[in-house]
Design a protein around this motif. Structure first.
Motif, PDB file in Angstrom:
ATOM      1  N   ASP A  62       0.826  -1.215   0.000  1.00  0.00           N
ATOM      2  CA  ASP A  62       0.000   0.000   0.000  1.00  0.00           C
ATOM      3  C   ASP A  62       0.855   1.259   0.000  1.00  0.00           C
ATOM      4  O   ASP A  62       0.536   2.231  -0.696  1.00  0.00           O
ATOM      5  CB  ASP A  62      -0.945   0.006   1.202  1.00  0.00           C
ATOM      6  CG  ASP A  62      -2.044  -1.044   1.098  1.00  0.00           C
ATOM      7  OD1 ASP A  62      -2.265  -1.577  -0.008  1.00  0.00           O
ATOM      8  OD2 ASP A  62      -2.660  -1.339   2.143  1.00  0.00           O
ATOM      9  N   ARG A  63       1.949   1.254   0.732  1.00  0.00           N
ATOM     10  CA  ARG A  63       2.844   2.425   0.757  1.00  0.00           C
ATOM     11  C   ARG A  63       3.529   2.611  -0.595  1.00  0.00           C
ATOM     12  O   ARG A  63       3.725   3.733  -1.049  1.00  0.00           O
ATOM     13  CB  ARG A  63       3.856   2.293   1.884  1.00  0.00           C
ATOM     14  CG  ARG A  63       3.190   2.477   3.230  1.00  0.00           C
ATOM     15  CD  ARG A  63       4.171   2.446   4.373  1.00  0.00           C
ATOM     16  NE  ARG A  63       3.439   2.658   5.607  1.00  0.00           N
ATOM     17  CZ  ARG A  63       3.569   1.892   6.677  1.00  0.00           C
ATOM     18  NH1 ARG A  63       4.414   0.880   6.672  1.00  0.00           N
ATOM     19  NH2 ARG A  63       2.863   2.136   7.761  1.00  0.00           N
ATOM     20  N   MET A  64       3.885   1.499  -1.237  1.00  0.00           N
ATOM     21  CA  MET A  64       4.498   1.593  -2.566  1.00  0.00           C
ATOM     22  C   MET A  64       3.485   2.098  -3.594  1.00  0.00           C
ATOM     23  O   MET A  64       3.846   2.868  -4.479  1.00  0.00           O
ATOM     24  CB  MET A  64       5.074   0.244  -2.995  1.00  0.00           C
ATOM     25  CG  MET A  64       6.396  -0.099  -2.356  1.00  0.00           C
ATOM     26  SD  MET A  64       7.738   1.073  -2.701  1.00  0.00           S
ATOM     27  CE  MET A  64       7.944   0.840  -4.456  1.00  0.00           C
ATOM     28  N   VAL A  65       2.232   1.695  -3.468  1.00  0.00           N
ATOM     29  CA  VAL A  65       1.191   2.195  -4.379  1.00  0.00           C
ATOM     30  C   VAL A  65       1.086   3.707  -4.249  1.00  0.00           C
ATOM     31  O   VAL A  65       1.029   4.433  -5.253  1.00  0.00           O
ATOM     32  CB  VAL A  65      -0.176   1.521  -4.099  1.00  0.00           C
ATOM     33  CG1 VAL A  65      -1.313   2.252  -4.803  1.00  0.00           C
ATOM     34  CG2 VAL A  65      -0.136   0.066  -4.524  1.00  0.00           C
ATOM     35  N   GLU A  66       1.096   4.213  -3.014  1.00  0.00           N
ATOM     36  CA  GLU A  66       1.031   5.659  -2.788  1.00  0.00           C
ATOM     37  C   GLU A  66       2.240   6.353  -3.404  1.00  0.00           C
ATOM     38  O   GLU A  66       2.101   7.384  -4.069  1.00  0.00           O
ATOM     39  CB  GLU A  66       0.985   5.962  -1.290  1.00  0.00           C
ATOM     40  CG  GLU A  66      -0.320   5.600  -0.633  1.00  0.00           C
ATOM     41  CD  GLU A  66      -0.268   5.782   0.876  1.00  0.00           C
ATOM     42  OE1 GLU A  66       0.621   6.506   1.375  1.00  0.00           O
ATOM     43  OE2 GLU A  66      -1.118   5.190   1.563  1.00  0.00           O
ATOM     44  N   LEU A  67       3.419   5.799  -3.192  1.00  0.00           N
ATOM     45  CA  LEU A  67       4.638   6.385  -3.726  1.00  0.00           C
ATOM     46  C   LEU A  67       4.632   6.366  -5.260  1.00  0.00           C
ATOM     47  O   LEU A  67       4.969   7.356  -5.906  1.00  0.00           O
ATOM     48  CB  LEU A  67       5.866   5.626  -3.208  1.00  0.00           C
ATOM     49  CG  LEU A  67       7.215   6.121  -3.691  1.00  0.00           C
ATOM     50  CD1 LEU A  67       7.549   7.472  -3.060  1.00  0.00           C
ATOM     51  CD2 LEU A  67       8.292   5.117  -3.366  1.00  0.00           C
ATOM     52  N   CYS A  68       4.221   5.253  -5.837  1.00  0.00           N
ATOM     53  CA  CYS A  68       4.214   5.115  -7.295  1.00  0.00           C
ATOM     54  C   CYS A  68       3.201   6.044  -7.945  1.00  0.00           C
ATOM     55  O   CYS A  68       3.393   6.484  -9.075  1.00  0.00           O
ATOM     56  CB  CYS A  68       3.946   3.671  -7.688  1.00  0.00           C
ATOM     57  SG  CYS A  68       5.325   2.577  -7.302  1.00  0.00           S
ATOM     58  N   ALA A  69       2.121   6.346  -7.247  1.00  0.00           N
ATOM     59  CA  ALA A  69       1.103   7.242  -7.785  1.00  0.00           C
ATOM     60  C   ALA A  69       1.654   8.649  -7.978  1.00  0.00           C
ATOM     61  O   ALA A  69       1.188   9.398  -8.835  1.00  0.00           O
ATOM     62  CB  ALA A  69      -0.117   7.271  -6.870  1.00  0.00           C
ATOM     63  N   GLU A  70       2.669   9.008  -7.212  1.00  0.00           N
ATOM     64  CA  GLU A  70       3.255  10.343  -7.265  1.00  0.00           C
ATOM     65  C   GLU A  70       4.397  10.467  -8.265  1.00  0.00           C
ATOM     66  O   GLU A  70       4.875  11.554  -8.521  1.00  0.00           O
ATOM     67  CB  GLU A  70       3.784  10.722  -5.876  1.00  0.00           C
ATOM     68  CG  GLU A  70       2.733  10.734  -4.800  1.00  0.00           C
ATOM     69  CD  GLU A  70       3.345  10.847  -3.407  1.00  0.00           C
ATOM     70  OE1 GLU A  70       4.580  11.014  -3.299  1.00  0.00           O
ATOM     71  OE2 GLU A  70       2.574  10.757  -2.439  1.00  0.00           O
ATOM     72  N   ARG A  71       4.851   9.347  -8.843  1.00  0.00           N
ATOM     73  CA  ARG A  71       6.027   9.353  -9.716  1.00  0.00           C
ATOM     74  C   ARG A  71       5.753   8.589 -11.005  1.00  0.00           C
ATOM     75  O   ARG A  71       4.933   7.686 -11.033  1.00  0.00           O
ATOM     76  CB  ARG A  71       7.209   8.679  -9.004  1.00  0.00           C
ATOM     77  CG  ARG A  71       7.577   9.325  -7.710  1.00  0.00           C
ATOM     78  CD  ARG A  71       8.715   8.581  -7.055  1.00  0.00           C
ATOM     79  NE  ARG A  71       9.005   9.123  -5.738  1.00  0.00           N
ATOM     80  CZ  ARG A  71       9.949   8.656  -4.952  1.00  0.00           C
ATOM     81  NH1 ARG A  71      10.702   7.657  -5.335  1.00  0.00           N
ATOM     82  NH2 ARG A  71      10.157   9.203  -3.769  1.00  0.00           N
ATOM     83  N   ASP A  72       6.486   8.946 -12.027  1.00  0.00           N
ATOM     84  CA  ASP A  72       6.444   8.190 -13.277  1.00  0.00           C
ATOM     85  C   ASP A  72       7.582   7.182 -13.215  1.00  0.00           C
ATOM     86  O   ASP A  72       8.744   7.534 -13.419  1.00  0.00           O
ATOM     87  CB  ASP A  72       6.614   9.135 -14.467  1.00  0.00           C
ATOM     88  CG  ASP A  72       6.541   8.406 -15.791  1.00  0.00           C
ATOM     89  OD1 ASP A  72       5.894   7.337 -15.852  1.00  0.00           O
ATOM     90  OD2 ASP A  72       7.132   8.901 -16.762  1.00  0.00           O
TER      91      ASP A  72
END
Length: 138
Positions: free
Chosen positions: A46-56
């Motif tokens: 879940d934390r990686m999903v949040e991080l990935c949503a902010e970056r390409d």
């Protein structure tokens, strides 16, 4: 579908498929006294999903039901077409999110999946559980 028909499978163009960071969502951290709800692996995902949503990012993020690496805490696997695959264990969902993203990016950017030991984030250098040859050539 009739008896004589073969199932149709969607063809995947491996040349355009991004490498994957697979995160075990059923893992419990190796330093935990008991299982948590949600599990540590699910928290990491879940934390990686949040991080990935902010970056390409140059990799896809996927949940995995189990990587069968339970004694090594939170586990992830990196794989991609024509690349060596890796399994990492003891990934801390609290402190290693940015390092995991960095490692997966370096993996995705590599030609063969091999990220030199010195180029890996320091927190993950000693966490390799396995290296797996690519299916489509070495």
């Amino acid at each position: 579908m009739t008896r004589n028909q073969k199932p149709r499978h969607k063809k995947i163009d491996l040349m355009t498929t991004k490498p994957r960071l697979n995160i075990c969502i059923t893992c419990t951290a190796s330093n935990a006294d008991a299982q948590t709800d949600p599990r540590h692996g699910k928290m990491l995902f879940d934390r990686m999903v949040e991080l990935c949503a902010e970056r390409d990012l140059p990799f896809d993020l996927r949940p995995a039901e189990c990587l069968t690496n339970c004694k090594s805490g939170c586990s992830v696997a990196l794989n991609g077409s024509g690349k060596w695959g890796y399994v990492y264990g003891n990934v801390d969902p609290e402190t290693m999110i940015d390092d995991l993203c960095d490692l997966a990016t370096r993996y995705a950017d590599s030609d063969d999946g091999i990220v030199a030991w010195r180029e890996r984030p320091e927190t993950l250098r000693r966490n390799v559980i396995a290296r797996i040859p690519p299916l489509d050539g070495i």
